[in-house]
Design a protein around this motif. Structure first.
Motif, PDB file in Angstrom:
ATOM      1  N   GLU A 156      17.385  -0.690   5.291  1.00  0.00           N
ATOM      2  CA  GLU A 156      17.403   0.403   6.543  1.00  0.00           C
ATOM      3  C   GLU A 156      16.054   1.055   7.231  1.00  0.00           C
ATOM      4  OE1 GLU A 156      19.739   3.216   5.283  1.00  0.00           O
ATOM      5  OE2 GLU A 156      21.808   2.117   5.644  1.00  0.00           O
ATOM      6  N   GLY A 157      14.748   0.473   5.615  1.00  0.00           N
ATOM      7  CA  GLY A 157      13.719   0.694   6.095  1.00  0.00           C
ATOM      8  C   GLY A 157      12.825  -0.068   6.761  1.00  0.00           C
ATOM      9  N   PHE A 158      13.000  -1.688   6.833  1.00  0.00           N
ATOM     10  CA  PHE A 158      12.657  -2.714   7.967  1.00  0.00           C
ATOM     11  C   PHE A 158      12.940  -2.119   9.100  1.00  0.00           C
ATOM     12  CE2 PHE A 158      12.317  -6.087  10.093  1.00  0.00           C
ATOM     13  CZ  PHE A 158      11.841  -7.254   9.343  1.00  0.00           C
ATOM     14  N   GLN A 159      11.393  -2.081   9.876  1.00  0.00           N
ATOM     15  CA  GLN A 159      11.050  -1.859  10.972  1.00  0.00           C
ATOM     16  C   GLN A 159       9.454  -2.639  11.419  1.00  0.00           C
ATOM     17  OE1 GLN A 159       8.710   2.283  11.127  1.00  0.00           O
ATOM     18  NE2 GLN A 159       9.999   2.625   9.176  1.00  0.00           N
ATOM     19  N   PRO A 179       9.909   0.138   2.835  1.00  0.00           N
ATOM     20  CA  PRO A 179       9.377   0.327   1.767  1.00  0.00           C
ATOM     21  C   PRO A 179       9.981  -0.435   0.585  1.00  0.00           C
ATOM     22  CG  PRO A 179      11.197   1.433   2.647  1.00  0.00           C
ATOM     23  CD  PRO A 179      11.427   0.107   4.006  1.00  0.00           C
ATOM     24  N   ILE A 180       9.118   0.354  -0.883  1.00  0.00           N
ATOM     25  CA  ILE A 180       9.638  -0.232  -2.184  1.00  0.00           C
ATOM     26  C   ILE A 180       9.797   0.433  -2.333  1.00  0.00           C
ATOM     27  CG2 ILE A 180       8.698  -1.312  -3.686  1.00  0.00           C
ATOM     28  CD1 ILE A 180       6.511  -3.065  -2.525  1.00  0.00           C
ATOM     29  N   PRO A 181      11.141   0.666  -3.439  1.00  0.00           N
ATOM     30  CA  PRO A 181      11.202   1.701  -4.450  1.00  0.00           C
ATOM     31  C   PRO A 181      10.324   2.351  -4.853  1.00  0.00           C
ATOM     32  CG  PRO A 181      13.365   0.002  -4.181  1.00  0.00           C
ATOM     33  CD  PRO A 181      12.304  -0.920  -3.525  1.00  0.00           C
ATOM     34  N   ALA A 182      10.149   3.662  -5.472  1.00  0.00           N
ATOM     35  CA  ALA A 182       9.328   4.441  -6.188  1.00  0.00           C
ATOM     36  C   ALA A 182       9.132   3.328  -7.769  1.00  0.00           C
ATOM     37  CB  ALA A 182       9.842   5.441  -6.469  1.00  0.00           C
ATOM     38  N   GLY A 183       8.018   2.652  -8.055  1.00  0.00           N
ATOM     39  CA  GLY A 183       8.032   2.272  -9.724  1.00  0.00           C
ATOM     40  C   GLY A 183       8.710   1.353  -9.645  1.00  0.00           C
ATOM     41  N   TRP A 184       9.174   0.648  -8.772  1.00  0.00           N
ATOM     42  CA  TRP A 184       9.824  -0.954  -8.748  1.00  0.00           C
ATOM     43  C   TRP A 184       7.938  -1.902  -8.578  1.00  0.00           C
ATOM     44  CZ3 TRP A 184      14.645  -3.313  -6.926  1.00  0.00           C
ATOM     45  CH2 TRP A 184      15.353  -2.818  -7.015  1.00  0.00           C
ATOM     46  N   LYS A 185       7.861  -2.351  -9.623  1.00  0.00           N
ATOM     47  CA  LYS A 185       7.096  -3.758  -9.311  1.00  0.00           C
ATOM     48  C   LYS A 185       6.954  -4.763  -8.503  1.00  0.00           C
ATOM     49  CE  LYS A 185       6.711  -4.413 -14.764  1.00  0.00           C
ATOM     50  NZ  LYS A 185       6.920  -5.223 -15.499  1.00  0.00           N
ATOM     51  N   SER A 186       6.452  -5.521  -7.750  1.00  0.00           N
ATOM     52  CA  SER A 186       6.559  -6.526  -6.730  1.00  0.00           C
ATOM     53  C   SER A 186       5.233  -7.727  -6.882  1.00  0.00           C
ATOM     54  CB  SER A 186       6.637  -6.059  -5.391  1.00  0.00           C
ATOM     55  OG  SER A 186       5.064  -5.356  -5.090  1.00  0.00           O
ATOM     56  N   GLN A 187       5.995  -9.138  -6.425  1.00  0.00           N
ATOM     57  CA  GLN A 187       5.191  -9.978  -6.114  1.00  0.00           C
ATOM     58  C   GLN A 187       5.311 -11.048  -4.624  1.00  0.00           C
ATOM     59  OE1 GLN A 187       5.440 -13.033  -9.160  1.00  0.00           O
ATOM     60  NE2 GLN A 187       3.837 -14.498  -8.403  1.00  0.00           N
ATOM     61  N   ASN A 188       4.018 -10.427  -3.944  1.00  0.00           N
ATOM     62  CA  ASN A 188       4.366 -11.653  -3.052  1.00  0.00           C
ATOM     63  C   ASN A 188       3.841 -12.934  -3.349  1.00  0.00           C
ATOM     64  OD1 ASN A 188       4.291 -11.871   0.444  1.00  0.00           O
ATOM     65  ND2 ASN A 188       2.256 -11.311  -0.013  1.00  0.00           N
ATOM     66  N   SER A 189       3.968 -13.654  -2.603  1.00  0.00           N
ATOM     67  CA  SER A 189       3.525 -15.537  -2.270  1.00  0.00           C
ATOM     68  C   SER A 189       4.328 -15.882  -0.996  1.00  0.00           C
ATOM     69  CB  SER A 189       4.132 -16.272  -3.353  1.00  0.00           C
ATOM     70  OG  SER A 189       6.603 -16.274  -3.026  1.00  0.00           O
ATOM     71  N   GLU A 233       1.251  -1.214  -0.206  1.00  0.00           N
ATOM     72  CA  GLU A 233       0.309   0.091  -0.028  1.00  0.00           C
ATOM     73  C   GLU A 233       0.788   1.377  -0.317  1.00  0.00           C
ATOM     74  OE1 GLU A 233      -4.053   0.461   2.263  1.00  0.00           O
ATOM     75  OE2 GLU A 233      -2.718   1.240   3.474  1.00  0.00           O
ATOM     76  N   ASN A 234       0.647   1.765  -0.937  1.00  0.00           N
ATOM     77  CA  ASN A 234       1.510   3.390  -1.115  1.00  0.00           C
ATOM     78  C   ASN A 234       2.516   3.023  -1.034  1.00  0.00           C
ATOM     79  OD1 ASN A 234      -0.973   4.861  -0.931  1.00  0.00           O
ATOM     80  ND2 ASN A 234      -0.818   4.635   0.724  1.00  0.00           N
ATOM     81  N   SER A 235       3.395   2.371  -1.436  1.00  0.00           N
ATOM     82  CA  SER A 235       5.299   2.127  -2.569  1.00  0.00           C
ATOM     83  C   SER A 235       5.520   1.133  -0.029  1.00  0.00           C
ATOM     84  CB  SER A 235       5.542   3.010  -2.250  1.00  0.00           C
ATOM     85  OG  SER A 235       5.030   3.421  -3.501  1.00  0.00           O
ATOM     86  N   VAL A 236       4.670   0.442   0.354  1.00  0.00           N
ATOM     87  CA  VAL A 236       5.307  -0.011   1.430  1.00  0.00           C
ATOM     88  C   VAL A 236       5.014  -1.424   1.359  1.00  0.00           C
ATOM     89  CG1 VAL A 236       5.122   0.143   3.908  1.00  0.00           C
ATOM     90  CG2 VAL A 236       5.201   2.252   2.933  1.00  0.00           C
ATOM     91  N   PHE A 237       5.954  -3.047   1.775  1.00  0.00           N
ATOM     92  CA  PHE A 237       4.952  -4.074   2.047  1.00  0.00           C
ATOM     93  C   PHE A 237       4.998  -3.825   4.098  1.00  0.00           C
ATOM     94  CE2 PHE A 237       5.874  -8.121   3.089  1.00  0.00           C
ATOM     95  CZ  PHE A 237       4.960  -8.756   2.478  1.00  0.00           C
ATOM     96  N   TYR A 238       3.389  -4.392   3.610  1.00  0.00           N
ATOM     97  CA  TYR A 238       2.944  -4.463   4.956  1.00  0.00           C
ATOM     98  C   TYR A 238       2.921  -6.006   5.762  1.00  0.00           C
ATOM     99  CZ  TYR A 238       1.976   0.562   5.146  1.00  0.00           C
ATOM    100  OH  TYR A 238       2.168   1.651   5.401  1.00  0.00           O
TER     101      TYR A 238
END
Length: 487
Positions: free
Chosen positions: A418-421, A296-306, A282-287
């Motif tokens: 470093e954004g892992f929290q 955070p996810i870098p702006a514009g990057w594609k992502s996939q969860n499994s 959501e809004n370039s953040v993985f929760y």
């Protein structure tokens, strides 16, 4: 992503020459580089990889249903001696697939889009047909499948897709695309097998229309679905209807079942779409509510969860990030295990650090490959790894790029790590999935009115019409059952 360890398959899944074999369906001799014994072994080895990658959907009544129908259909197939195994996997993607050895998988996404038992049975017969006609084995004979890396064939570049020993035979087979002749034959077998166990096979053709509408609405999806892995010629709908009619005429026009209401009641409560407890973007953040972290996810990057990992790739396909559970009791043990598993050689000494209160270890390593031209060992890809410890849990966040591109991507890899929290936001922690809800209509109306009356918003009406396999202006009678979705 769930707390699972990745499954790596060994060399035992390699193929060997088996010479000519008789096809169980056609009775004809075919050149096969995969023996029947090897085919069965491939399925046994691939199944853990598929289930680890996709996860099993925990619903005993749905699993019992697919087991019952599958065993019954396997018994009337051309290979009744196989011990067929049936799985419902925890994915919102609309897909069904089979791998050698009699392993057949349905996603919860495709289960949500069936509207009667006959549609399910037709697709089940189609997938069993791929097994009985040995299509996967034949495909392997025609083109021995190369390695598929951590990103598979989904969002990584071909160069980066060769990264690691995470290549899994099961996922390779998942993305096989069969030719039109194989698909036509499986359609014929789907009609034959589903009709033999008492279902109206013409319903499978109707389901193809639902899939075509869904694909048109979602347009340009990178994730494979049933139609992309199963080519859909324009005449397929008519052909399957003709095949179903021919089977009926040849067998005395028996009364065949559809069982709409029974099926809809079966899937009442089925998770629909993404399940936030497994993680969501959501809004370039993985929760991840279940594991209670965010990054955070870098702006514009594609992502996939499994269930086994979370993957990110830049649009150019030159940078790759993967988060996955790591084995071991300490960051050092985890780093060593990851390095061994992925054949990494350290290029600088690892260093201990802390990331937002979490103990961590950072390392840079190369995966050495052989240059096909010179035969010398060269760095195929470079990895910036962060091992992050959360209590007894250890996570590996691996940033991957070619050595020439690595300096440009390393800052982004570090920024994500470093954004892992810790995740503390109650809204994110308590996010619930949508589920299929079956409602009984009190009044006669059209589908649009029925959906609106039951709380569906205007922007989702076409989505719900596709889910119901109907048009919005189609009339629905009082007492009819329809699908809506809600939390």
């Amino acid at each position: 992503m769930k707390q699972r360890f990745p499954v790596a398959l060994g060399a035992a899944a390699l193929l060997w020459v088996a010479g000519c074999a008789t096809n169980p369906v056609t009775g004809k001799k075919e050149v096969m580089l995969v023996s029947e014994g090897q085919e069965l072994a491939m399925g046994q080895q691939s199944d853990p990889a598929v289930t680890a990658q996709m996860g099993l959907y925990d619903d005993k009544k749905i699993q019992a249903f697919i087991n019952e129908k599958g065993k019954k259909m396997g018994a009337v197939s051309h290979r009744p001696n196989i011990e067929y195994q049936f799985r419902v996997v925890d994915s919102p993607i609309i897909n069904a697939f089979a791998i050698p050895g009699g392993y057949v998988y349905f996603t919860r996404g495709i289960m949500a889009h069936f509207n009667n038992e006959a549609q399910f049975a037709g697709v089940l017969g189609h997938e069993i047909g791929h097994v009985t006609a040995r299509h996967s084995a034949k495909q392997q004979t025609n083109s021995i499948i190369g390695q598929v890396g951590l990103m598979g064939a989904m969002i990584a570049s071909p160069r980066l897709a060769q990264f690691g020993e995470q290549a899994m035979q099961g996922m390779q087979l998942l993305f096989l695309k069969f030719g039109r002749d194989d698909e036509r034959q499986s359609d014929e077998l789907g009609v034959q097998y589903s009709s033999k166990i008492g279902y109206d096979a013409s319903q499978m053709a109707d389901f193809f229309q639902t899939l075509a509408r869904q694909q048109q609405q979602s347009k340009a999806e990178a994730i494979p679905d049933f139609l992309s892995t199963h080519p859909n010629p324009e005449d397929r709908y008519n052909t399957v209807h003709q095949l179903a009619d021919q089977w009926k005429q040849a067998n005395g026009n028996p009364k065949l079942a559809v069982n709409r209401d029974q099926y809809l009641r079966l899937i009442d409560g089925l998770v629909y779409g993404e399940d936030p407890k497994q993680g969501f973007v959501e809004n370039s953040v993985f929760y991840h509510p279940e594991l209670k972290f965010r990054f955070p996810i870098p702006a514009g990057w594609k992502s996939q969860n499994s269930p086994s990992q979370f993957q990110m790739a830049d649009p150019a396909g030159k940078g790759l990030l993967i988060l996955l559970p790591a084995p071991g009791a300490t960051p050092e043990e985890a780093a060593q295990a990851v390095a061994k598993q992925l054949s990494l050689q350290a290029s600088e000494a690892p260093r201990r650090t802390a990331i937002n209160g979490f103990p961590a270890l950072v390392f840079v390593a190369d995966q050495v490959q052989q240059d096909p031209q010179t035969g010398q060992q060269v760095a195929g890809v470079r990895v910036l790894g962060h091992i992050i410890q959360d209590g007894k849990s250890l996570y590996a966040l691996l940033g991957v790029a070619a050595p020439a591109d690595f300096p440009a991507y390393a800052p982004q890899f570090s920024s994500v790590a470093e954004g892992f929290q810790r995740l503390t936001d109650p809204d994110k922690l308590n996010r619930q999935p949508e589920r299929i809800r079956i409602v009984k209509l009190k009044l006669r109306s059209n589908l649009r009115q029925a959906l609106t009356t039951n709380g569906m918003t205007e922007k989702r009406l076409e989505e719900l019409a596709i889910l119901n396999g109907m048009q919005l202006n189609e009339q629905v009678n009082a007492g009819s059952l329809i699908k809506v979705v809600g939390k």
